[in-house]
Write an enzyme that holds these catalytic residues in place. Structure first.
Site, PDB file in Angstrom:
ATOM      1  N   HIS A  65      -4.860  -2.835  -4.370  1.00 21.06           N
ATOM      2  CA  HIS A  65      -5.901  -2.546  -5.362  1.00 21.06           C
ATOM      3  C   HIS A  65      -6.716  -3.790  -5.686  1.00 21.06           C
ATOM      4  O   HIS A  65      -7.064  -4.042  -6.833  1.00 21.06           O
ATOM      5  CB  HIS A  65      -5.283  -1.933  -6.627  1.00 21.06           C
ATOM      6  CG  HIS A  65      -4.398  -0.779  -6.319  1.00 21.06           C
ATOM      7  ND1 HIS A  65      -4.887   0.469  -5.955  1.00 21.06           N
ATOM      8  CD2 HIS A  65      -3.049  -0.675  -6.274  1.00 21.06           C
ATOM      9  CE1 HIS A  65      -3.873   1.278  -5.725  1.00 21.06           C
ATOM     10  NE2 HIS A  65      -2.755   0.616  -5.903  1.00 21.06           N
ATOM     11  N   ASP A  79      -0.164   2.084   3.575  1.00 23.01           N
ATOM     12  CA  ASP A  79       0.059   2.203   2.139  1.00 23.01           C
ATOM     13  C   ASP A  79       0.813   3.496   1.873  1.00 23.01           C
ATOM     14  O   ASP A  79       0.720   4.458   2.639  1.00 23.01           O
ATOM     15  CB  ASP A  79      -1.254   2.193   1.362  1.00 23.01           C
ATOM     16  CG  ASP A  79      -1.060   1.857  -0.125  1.00 23.01           C
ATOM     17  OD1 ASP A  79       0.028   1.372  -0.503  1.00 23.01           O
ATOM     18  OD2 ASP A  79      -1.996   2.082  -0.906  1.00 23.01           O
ATOM     19  N   GLY A  80       1.561   3.488   0.788  1.00 19.61           N
ATOM     20  CA  GLY A  80       2.283   4.662   0.336  1.00 19.61           C
ATOM     21  C   GLY A  80       1.945   4.927  -1.115  1.00 19.61           C
ATOM     22  O   GLY A  80       1.553   4.019  -1.850  1.00 19.61           O
ATOM     23  N   ASP A  98      -4.911   3.572   0.851  1.00 20.47           N
ATOM     24  CA  ASP A  98      -4.572   4.113  -0.457  1.00 20.47           C
ATOM     25  C   ASP A  98      -5.225   5.477  -0.656  1.00 20.47           C
ATOM     26  O   ASP A  98      -4.586   6.416  -1.144  1.00 20.47           O
ATOM     27  CB  ASP A  98      -5.005   3.141  -1.562  1.00 20.47           C
ATOM     28  CG  ASP A  98      -4.624   3.644  -2.939  1.00 20.47           C
ATOM     29  OD1 ASP A  98      -3.418   3.744  -3.230  1.00 20.47           O
ATOM     30  OD2 ASP A  98      -5.538   3.966  -3.717  1.00 20.47           O
ATOM     31  N   ASP A 123       0.728  -3.596   1.279  1.00 22.90           N
ATOM     32  CA  ASP A 123       0.785  -4.154  -0.074  1.00 22.90           C
ATOM     33  C   ASP A 123       2.187  -3.992  -0.671  1.00 22.90           C
ATOM     34  O   ASP A 123       2.399  -4.221  -1.853  1.00 22.90           O
ATOM     35  CB  ASP A 123      -0.283  -3.530  -0.977  1.00 22.90           C
ATOM     36  CG  ASP A 123      -0.108  -2.029  -1.177  1.00 22.90           C
ATOM     37  OD1 ASP A 123       0.908  -1.452  -0.737  1.00 22.90           O
ATOM     38  OD2 ASP A 123      -1.017  -1.423  -1.778  1.00 22.90           O
ATOM     39  N   GLU A 183       5.929   3.983   1.616  1.00 22.49           N
ATOM     40  CA  GLU A 183       5.530   2.698   2.199  1.00 22.49           C
ATOM     41  C   GLU A 183       6.185   2.532   3.577  1.00 22.49           C
ATOM     42  O   GLU A 183       5.540   2.115   4.539  1.00 22.49           O
ATOM     43  CB  GLU A 183       5.928   1.535   1.287  1.00 22.49           C
ATOM     44  CG  GLU A 183       5.232   1.504  -0.059  1.00 22.49           C
ATOM     45  CD  GLU A 183       3.783   1.055  -0.032  1.00 22.49           C
ATOM     46  OE1 GLU A 183       3.249   0.737   1.052  1.00 22.49           O
ATOM     47  OE2 GLU A 183       3.168   1.025  -1.109  1.00 22.49           O
TER      48      GLU A 183
END
Length: 158
Positions: free
Chosen positions: A129, A8-9, A139, A74, A52
């Site tokens: 999320h 994740d970024g 995250d 994501d 990302e």
């Protein structure tokens, strides 16, 4: 060897604020024991898309031998580039999109392709999320890195 990477970024004030990435690498050994490694770093000024990509790059670069990798993100930006074969067109057109405009973040796309070379990588999109434990973990790593004090310079920021 089979490895699963979750990435994740994050960016605060995208594109003019700090950002970070998080990656969790998982491997189950021959005895059924799960081994995990967390990777993260923050940058003074960057974009969400760059973070990302960095999460995927750093995860793949951490592997010391050829692996079969299932990479979960994501980011449609990341996963669609491979699953929708955008990257193939970009390469054919000399890093231009179908509308002839330049592809952004070429430095990181090239680094990602190099990091993928020794591996068999499958990209999977997961909704962000949405309570996925490893995605939420990434995250937290990414946002903590973005909010940290030891932020790096993103030399390739366009």
């Amino acid at each position: 060897m089979n490895v699963t990477i979750y990435t994740d970024g994050a960016a605060r004030g995208n594109p003019d604020g700090p950002g970070g990435y998080g990656a969790v690498l998982q491997f189950v050994d021959s005895k059924g024991v799960l081994h995990e490694r967390e990777l993260s770093a923050g940058y003074k000024k960057t974009t969400n898309n760059r973070m990302e990509l960095m999460a995927a790059i750093v995860g793949l670069e951490a592997l010391v031998r050829s692996c079969r990798v299932e990479l979960f993100s994501d980011s449609k930006y990341l996963t669609d580039a491979f699953n929708q074969h955008w990257i193939d067109g970009w390469l054919k057109r000399g890093w231009k999109k179908a509308d002839k405009s330049p592809v952004k973040n070429v430095d990181l796309w090239q680094r990602l392709l190099k990091a993928m070379e020794p591996h068999q990588v499958n990209y999977h999109w997961i909704k962000g999320h949405d309570g996925h434990p490893e995605n939420e973990r990434c995250d937290r790593l990414a946002t903590a890195a973005a909010d940290g004090e030891d932020l790096l310079e993103d030399e390739g920021l366009e």
